[in-house]
Write a protein that holds these residues in place. Structure first.
Motif, short mmCIF file in Angstrom:
data_model
loop_
_atom_site.label_atom_id
_atom_site.label_comp_id
_atom_site.label_asym_id
_atom_site.label_seq_id
_atom_site.Cartn_x
_atom_site.Cartn_y
_atom_site.Cartn_z
N GLN A 235 34.37 36.22 28.94
CA GLN A 235 33.42 36.98 29.74
C GLN A 235 33.66 36.78 31.23
N ILE A 236 33.94 35.56 31.63
CA ILE A 236 34.20 35.27 33.04
C ILE A 236 35.43 36.04 33.52
N LYS A 237 36.48 36.05 32.70
CA LYS A 237 37.70 36.76 33.06
C LYS A 237 37.43 38.25 33.23
N GLU A 238 36.66 38.82 32.28
CA GLU A 238 36.36 40.26 32.34
C GLU A 238 35.51 40.61 33.56
N LYS A 239 34.49 39.80 33.85
CA LYS A 239 33.61 40.08 34.99
C LYS A 239 34.36 39.97 36.31
N ARG A 240 35.22 39.00 36.44
CA ARG A 240 35.99 38.85 37.68
C ARG A 240 36.98 40.01 37.84
N SER A 241 37.55 40.44 36.72
CA SER A 241 38.48 41.57 36.79
C SER A 241 37.73 42.83 37.22
N GLN A 242 36.54 43.06 36.65
CA GLN A 242 35.73 44.22 37.03
C GLN A 242 35.29 44.14 38.49
N ALA A 243 34.96 42.94 38.94
CA ALA A 243 34.54 42.77 40.33
C ALA A 243 35.65 43.16 41.29
N GLU A 244 36.88 42.81 40.96
CA GLU A 244 38.02 43.16 41.80
C GLU A 244 38.19 44.68 41.88
N VAL A 245 38.00 45.35 40.74
CA VAL A 245 38.15 46.81 40.71
C VAL A 245 37.09 47.47 41.60
N PHE A 246 35.82 47.09 41.42
CA PHE A 246 34.74 47.68 42.21
C PHE A 246 34.85 47.34 43.70
N ALA A 247 35.31 46.14 44.01
CA ALA A 247 35.40 45.73 45.40
C ALA A 247 36.37 46.60 46.18
N HIS A 248 37.46 47.05 45.54
CA HIS A 248 38.48 47.85 46.21
C HIS A 248 38.06 49.31 46.38
N LYS A 249 37.01 49.74 45.66
CA LYS A 249 36.59 51.13 45.76
C LYS A 249 35.63 51.36 46.94
N GLY A 250 35.08 50.26 47.47
CA GLY A 250 34.26 50.36 48.66
C GLY A 250 32.91 50.96 48.41
N GLY A 251 32.16 51.19 49.51
CA GLY A 251 30.85 51.80 49.43
C GLY A 251 29.86 50.95 48.66
N LYS A 252 28.97 51.65 47.91
CA LYS A 252 27.94 50.95 47.16
C LYS A 252 28.51 50.09 46.03
N LEU A 253 29.76 50.40 45.64
CA LEU A 253 30.36 49.63 44.54
C LEU A 253 30.65 48.19 44.94
N ARG A 254 30.68 47.95 46.27
CA ARG A 254 30.88 46.56 46.70
C ARG A 254 29.70 45.69 46.27
N ALA A 255 28.50 46.27 46.30
CA ALA A 255 27.32 45.53 45.84
C ALA A 255 27.43 45.23 44.34
N VAL A 256 27.98 46.21 43.59
CA VAL A 256 28.21 45.99 42.16
C VAL A 256 29.21 44.85 41.96
N ALA A 257 30.26 44.84 42.77
CA ALA A 257 31.28 43.79 42.69
C ALA A 257 30.66 42.42 42.96
N LYS A 258 29.75 42.38 43.95
CA LYS A 258 29.10 41.12 44.28
C LYS A 258 28.28 40.62 43.09
N ARG A 259 27.53 41.53 42.44
CA ARG A 259 26.74 41.13 41.28
C ARG A 259 27.64 40.65 40.14
N MET A 260 28.81 41.30 40.00
CA MET A 260 29.76 40.89 38.96
C MET A 260 30.25 39.46 39.23
N ARG A 261 30.56 39.17 40.49
CA ARG A 261 31.04 37.82 40.83
C ARG A 261 29.94 36.79 40.59
N GLU A 262 28.69 37.14 40.96
CA GLU A 262 27.57 36.23 40.72
C GLU A 262 27.37 36.01 39.23
N SER A 263 27.52 37.06 38.44
CA SER A 263 27.39 36.93 36.98
C SER A 263 28.48 36.03 36.41
#
Length: 445
Positions: A235-263
């Motif tokens: 789960q940790i590996k998947e969430k970090r991988s998803q966070a990297e994807v959302f972080a690179h897309k910018g905009g509101k998805l950066r907030a999603v990436a932050k929540r993924m990293r916190e999760s």
């Protein structure tokens, strides 16, 4: 078993030297009349826990309470203290009491029945066999009829009959018992619960039930925790991988990436500290020496063997040859002369300069056995009471002394195989684990 608690550790921490803890915030309780096994690999602190109970050492932090106040404690140790070994059997037992016991002989005979031994009370303790001394160590604790009985490897040097007598006694003993032992069948016969000292976490885990049930429970728990950790890591590996994807897309998805990293961080905190596998002494072989071409293969020749009967030697004439690559079992009840025979074989080799040029020949002055030892034989002697170990030496020096050709790499490598790392080789005096390695080293190199 009573519902009252006779022994309680509350957040006890202990270390012999700075930043080398043996126990960290250890907490557990022992009910009156229970029979508890102490488990844990070598160096986990089992014997130290006994010292904390007896007050021989004090905790650095936390508290230890014993109820009722003034409850008596007795411990059966593994090795006979040298100063007590000079006493007679009667005087040795007198040291178990503060006040003089006028019925001491009667008490000794009663406890001898428990440990299945019959010895002259005037005999010097050091003159007894290793098995007899082991029984005395046990009897010395039992004769005190303590409220809390501590047994440190009590089955060492006991034959099967002795173990059966001890097991029966413990099953009937109505007071509290804590036992350190590696004899699974012995422990399972009477244990109510287990205290596991984890050498990695420095914690104490408490379990209820017989020994085999607890061992199975620990095994199953480790398997469950390993499976849980594997799922969490995925789960940790998947969430970090998803966070990297959302972080690179910018905009509101950066907030999603932050929540993924916190999760992912929350998941990491949920990973269980699984107890690591206990280290064990690695498999080893005892090297076989090389022989001269003309050697006929006869290592040891006996012309008579003696046994001790009714505290005196009985000699039997034999013609027995022990050849190279032969394994021989010497069996018999405690005190019959097994260790005496081995000791005199070893001593005959240590006095080789006084022997004939062609071969060693010796009449055993204690047991009247006659034997001859071939020329240039190397001997390794493991003595059960560790009497050939100088307790004032560093472990490193003790091993170096018995090597025929010193090689520090071989010394450290072999010691490591017996769980003696660099930290344990240097302290003074040697740690107890060095005792076994010392004797196994003798004559190897």
């Amino acid at each position: 078993m009573s519902d009252t608690v006779t022994l309680r550790f509350s957040d006890v921490s202990f270390e012999y030297s700075h930043n080398k803890p043996l126990l960290t915030e250890a907490s557990f309780s022992v009910r009156t009349g229970s029979r508890i096994t102490l488990m844990g690999q070598n160096g986990a602190g089992k014997s130290t826990l006994f010292k904390l109970i007896t007050g021989e050492v004090k905790p650095n932090e936390g508290s230890i309470s014993i109820t009722p106040k003034g409850a008596s404690i007795a411990i059966a140790r593994q090795v006979m203290p040298k100063d007590l070994a000079e006493l007679t059997v009667r005087d040795y037992f007198a040291t178990a009491f503060v006040d003089k016991k006028y019925n001491l002989d009667k008490l000794i005979r009663e406890v001898f029945e428990v440990v299945n031994v019959d010895l002259p009370l005037e005999k010097i303790v050091k003159k007894l066999s290793g098995g007899q001394q082991a029984r005395l160590l046990l009897a010395h604790a039992l004769i005190q009829n303590p409220d809390i009985l501590l047994l440190d490897e009590p089955t060492n040097n006991l034959d099967q009959t002795g173990i059966e007598h001890l097991t029966g006694f413990l099953m009937m003993y109505e007071k509290t018992v804590l036992v350190i032992s590696h004899d699974a069948d012995f422990l399972n016969a009477f244990s109510d619960g287990v205290l596991y000292l984890d050498v990695f976490t420095k914690k104490v885990e408490q379990y209820s039930g017989n020994y085999y049930d607890v061992v199975e429970e620990i095994k199953n728990r480790i398997e469950r925790e390993n499976l849980q950790n594997a799922r969490m890591q995925q789960q940790i590996k998947e969430k970090r991988s998803q966070a990297e994807v959302f972080a690179h897309k910018g905009g509101k998805l950066r907030a999603v990436a932050k929540r993924m990293r916190e999760s992912a961080e929350e998941a990491e905190e949920s990973v269980v500290d699984v107890r690591q596998e206990d280290k064990t002494i690695r498999e080893f072989t005892i090297p076989c020496q090389e022989y001269a071409d003309f050697f006929d293969g006869k290592i040891l020749e006996f012309s008579s063997i003696s046994a001790i009967r009714s505290h005196g030697p009985v000699v039997k004439q034999v013609e027995m040859v022990i050849r190279k690559n032969t394994h021989v079992l010497i069996s018999g009840p405690n005190g019959i002369g097994k260790s005496t025979l081995l000791q005199n074989i070893a001593e005959s080799l240590s006095s080789r300069p006084s022997l004939s040029a062609s071969e060693g020949e010796r009449r055993d002055p204690l047991s009247s056995s006659d034997f001859k030892i071939a020329k240039d034989i190397k001997l390794g002697y493991y003595k059960q009471d560790f009497g050939n170990l100088n307790y004032e030496q560093k472990a490193f020096d003790a091993l170096k002394e018995v090597m025929q050709k010193f090689d520090e790499h071989i010394l450290r490598s072999t010691a490591a195989g017996f769980l003696l790392d660099g930290k344990l080789l240097d302290p003074l005096p040697p740690y107890p684990k060095a005792k076994k390695v010392y004797s196994l080293f003798a004559g190897w190199y």
